[in-house]
Design a protein around this motif. Structure first.
Motif, PDB file in Angstrom:
ATOM      1  N   ILE A  27      15.799  65.293 -21.627  1.00  0.00           N
ATOM      2  CA  ILE A  27      14.878  66.189 -22.350  1.00  0.00           C
ATOM      3  C   ILE A  27      15.259  67.748 -22.114  1.00  0.00           C
ATOM      4  O   ILE A  27      15.355  68.527 -23.034  1.00  0.00           O
ATOM      5  N   MET A  28      15.500  67.988 -20.905  1.00  0.00           N
ATOM      6  CA  MET A  28      15.916  69.488 -20.400  1.00  0.00           C
ATOM      7  C   MET A  28      17.223  69.804 -20.732  1.00  0.00           C
ATOM      8  O   MET A  28      17.865  70.943 -20.380  1.00  0.00           O
ATOM      9  N   GLU A  29      18.058  68.753 -20.629  1.00  0.00           N
ATOM     10  CA  GLU A  29      19.480  68.952 -20.905  1.00  0.00           C
ATOM     11  C   GLU A  29      20.054  69.547 -19.741  1.00  0.00           C
ATOM     12  O   GLU A  29      20.896  70.404 -19.563  1.00  0.00           O
ATOM     13  N   VAL A  30      19.820  68.699 -18.425  1.00  0.00           N
ATOM     14  CA  VAL A  30      20.363  69.175 -16.982  1.00  0.00           C
ATOM     15  C   VAL A  30      20.640  67.692 -16.392  1.00  0.00           C
ATOM     16  O   VAL A  30      20.322  66.693 -17.025  1.00  0.00           O
ATOM     17  N   ASN A  31      21.312  68.068 -15.408  1.00  0.00           N
ATOM     18  CA  ASN A  31      21.835  66.751 -14.580  1.00  0.00           C
ATOM     19  C   ASN A  31      20.475  66.325 -13.795  1.00  0.00           C
ATOM     20  O   ASN A  31      19.572  66.901 -13.428  1.00  0.00           O
ATOM     21  N   ARG A  32      20.433  64.802 -13.855  1.00  0.00           N
ATOM     22  CA  ARG A  32      19.086  64.345 -13.017  1.00  0.00           C
ATOM     23  C   ARG A  32      19.404  64.717 -11.558  1.00  0.00           C
ATOM     24  O   ARG A  32      18.176  65.079 -10.799  1.00  0.00           O
ATOM     25  N   SER A  33      20.327  64.989 -10.908  1.00  0.00           N
ATOM     26  CA  SER A  33      20.513  65.534  -9.525  1.00  0.00           C
ATOM     27  C   SER A  33      19.933  66.965  -9.608  1.00  0.00           C
ATOM     28  O   SER A  33      19.364  67.279  -8.338  1.00  0.00           O
ATOM     29  N   THR A  34      19.926  67.649 -10.565  1.00  0.00           N
ATOM     30  CA  THR A  34      19.341  69.055 -10.541  1.00  0.00           C
ATOM     31  C   THR A  34      17.746  68.931 -10.431  1.00  0.00           C
ATOM     32  O   THR A  34      17.207  69.593  -9.633  1.00  0.00           O
ATOM     33  N   ILE A  35      17.335  67.920 -11.276  1.00  0.00           N
ATOM     34  CA  ILE A  35      15.666  67.766 -11.137  1.00  0.00           C
ATOM     35  C   ILE A  35      15.426  67.056  -9.618  1.00  0.00           C
ATOM     36  O   ILE A  35      14.436  67.742  -9.101  1.00  0.00           O
ATOM     37  N   SER A  36      16.272  66.443  -9.121  1.00  0.00           N
ATOM     38  CA  SER A  36      15.907  65.922  -7.859  1.00  0.00           C
ATOM     39  C   SER A  36      15.975  67.073  -6.876  1.00  0.00           C
ATOM     40  O   SER A  36      15.121  67.090  -5.788  1.00  0.00           O
ATOM     41  N   LYS A  37      16.929  68.104  -6.913  1.00  0.00           N
ATOM     42  CA  LYS A  37      17.361  68.955  -5.911  1.00  0.00           C
ATOM     43  C   LYS A  37      15.931  69.924  -6.131  1.00  0.00           C
ATOM     44  O   LYS A  37      15.494  70.709  -5.130  1.00  0.00           O
ATOM     45  N   ILE A  38      15.313  70.039  -7.190  1.00  0.00           N
ATOM     46  CA  ILE A  38      14.461  71.279  -7.408  1.00  0.00           C
ATOM     47  C   ILE A  38      13.144  70.541  -6.814  1.00  0.00           C
ATOM     48  O   ILE A  38      12.321  71.225  -6.039  1.00  0.00           O
ATOM     49  N   GLU A  39      12.792  69.197  -7.008  1.00  0.00           N
ATOM     50  CA  GLU A  39      11.739  68.607  -6.422  1.00  0.00           C
ATOM     51  C   GLU A  39      11.679  68.491  -5.141  1.00  0.00           C
ATOM     52  O   GLU A  39      10.657  68.456  -4.275  1.00  0.00           O
ATOM     53  N   ASN A  40      12.833  68.319  -4.523  1.00  0.00           N
ATOM     54  CA  ASN A  40      13.004  68.414  -3.126  1.00  0.00           C
ATOM     55  C   ASN A  40      13.362  69.862  -2.281  1.00  0.00           C
ATOM     56  O   ASN A  40      13.495  69.672  -1.238  1.00  0.00           O
ATOM     57  N   GLY A  41      13.135  70.701  -3.077  1.00  0.00           N
ATOM     58  CA  GLY A  41      13.306  72.204  -2.648  1.00  0.00           C
ATOM     59  C   GLY A  41      14.623  72.565  -1.970  1.00  0.00           C
ATOM     60  O   GLY A  41      15.047  73.407  -1.163  1.00  0.00           O
ATOM     61  N   LYS A  42      15.685  71.731  -2.661  1.00  0.00           N
ATOM     62  CA  LYS A  42      17.063  71.971  -2.205  1.00  0.00           C
ATOM     63  C   LYS A  42      17.796  72.846  -3.220  1.00  0.00           C
ATOM     64  O   LYS A  42      19.053  73.116  -3.243  1.00  0.00           O
ATOM     65  N   PHE A  43      17.101  73.411  -4.496  1.00  0.00           N
ATOM     66  CA  PHE A  43      17.677  74.093  -5.404  1.00  0.00           C
ATOM     67  C   PHE A  43      16.877  75.355  -5.780  1.00  0.00           C
ATOM     68  O   PHE A  43      15.648  75.495  -6.177  1.00  0.00           O
ATOM     69  N   SER A  44      17.336  76.452  -5.669  1.00  0.00           N
ATOM     70  CA  SER A  44      16.806  77.955  -6.150  1.00  0.00           C
ATOM     71  C   SER A  44      16.867  77.911  -7.484  1.00  0.00           C
ATOM     72  O   SER A  44      17.934  77.795  -8.035  1.00  0.00           O
ATOM     73  N   PHE A  45      15.867  78.010  -8.087  1.00  0.00           N
ATOM     74  CA  PHE A  45      15.645  77.888  -9.887  1.00  0.00           C
ATOM     75  C   PHE A  45      15.088  79.444 -10.060  1.00  0.00           C
ATOM     76  O   PHE A  45      14.212  79.911  -9.443  1.00  0.00           O
ATOM     77  N   SER A  46      15.412  79.744 -11.462  1.00  0.00           N
ATOM     78  CA  SER A  46      14.748  80.932 -11.937  1.00  0.00           C
ATOM     79  C   SER A  46      13.658  80.735 -12.517  1.00  0.00           C
ATOM     80  O   SER A  46      12.977  79.383 -13.080  1.00  0.00           O
ATOM     81  N   ILE A  47      12.911  81.482 -13.241  1.00  0.00           N
ATOM     82  CA  ILE A  47      12.076  81.658 -14.061  1.00  0.00           C
ATOM     83  C   ILE A  47      12.159  80.787 -15.301  1.00  0.00           C
ATOM     84  O   ILE A  47      11.196  80.141 -16.164  1.00  0.00           O
ATOM     85  N   ASP A  48      13.416  80.731 -15.668  1.00  0.00           N
ATOM     86  CA  ASP A  48      13.834  80.058 -17.022  1.00  0.00           C
ATOM     87  C   ASP A  48      13.543  78.685 -16.611  1.00  0.00           C
ATOM     88  O   ASP A  48      13.204  77.963 -17.638  1.00  0.00           O
ATOM     89  N   TYR A  49      13.833  78.062 -15.487  1.00  0.00           N
ATOM     90  CA  TYR A  49      13.855  76.507 -15.244  1.00  0.00           C
ATOM     91  C   TYR A  49      12.327  76.193 -15.255  1.00  0.00           C
ATOM     92  O   TYR A  49      11.704  75.384 -15.660  1.00  0.00           O
ATOM     93  N   LEU A  50      11.263  77.236 -14.835  1.00  0.00           N
ATOM     94  CA  LEU A  50       9.864  77.230 -14.583  1.00  0.00           C
ATOM     95  C   LEU A  50       9.394  76.999 -16.173  1.00  0.00           C
ATOM     96  O   LEU A  50       8.463  76.373 -16.425  1.00  0.00           O
ATOM     97  N   SER A  51       9.946  77.754 -17.036  1.00  0.00           N
ATOM     98  CA  SER A  51       9.448  77.980 -18.302  1.00  0.00           C
ATOM     99  C   SER A  51       9.709  76.494 -19.030  1.00  0.00           C
ATOM    100  O   SER A  51       8.871  76.020 -19.644  1.00  0.00           O
TER     101      SER A  51
END
Length: 63
Positions: A22-46
């Protein structure tokens, strides 16, 4: 914050794979965000806020 996003995703009934499509990103990106291993921007939060249908202020107390 990633844990909060995971909880909201799970409450909405999405798997990481489904949300990634749905978000047009890799599943690994979702996993990294949820596990605190990926710094993300306000764009991702939005994007999370839009696709998971929650108000960003829900995360305000936990940032």
């Amino acid at each position: 914050m990633g844990q909060n996003i995971r909880e909201i995703r799970e409450k909405r009934g999405y798997s990481q794979d489904e949300l990634a499509v749905i978000m047009e990103v890799n599943r690994s990106t979702i996993s990294k965000i949820e596990n605190g291993k990926f710094s993300f921007s306000i764009d991702y939060l939005s994007k999370f806020s839009f696709f998971l249908d929650f108000d960003l202020t829900l995360l305000d107390n936990k940032i």
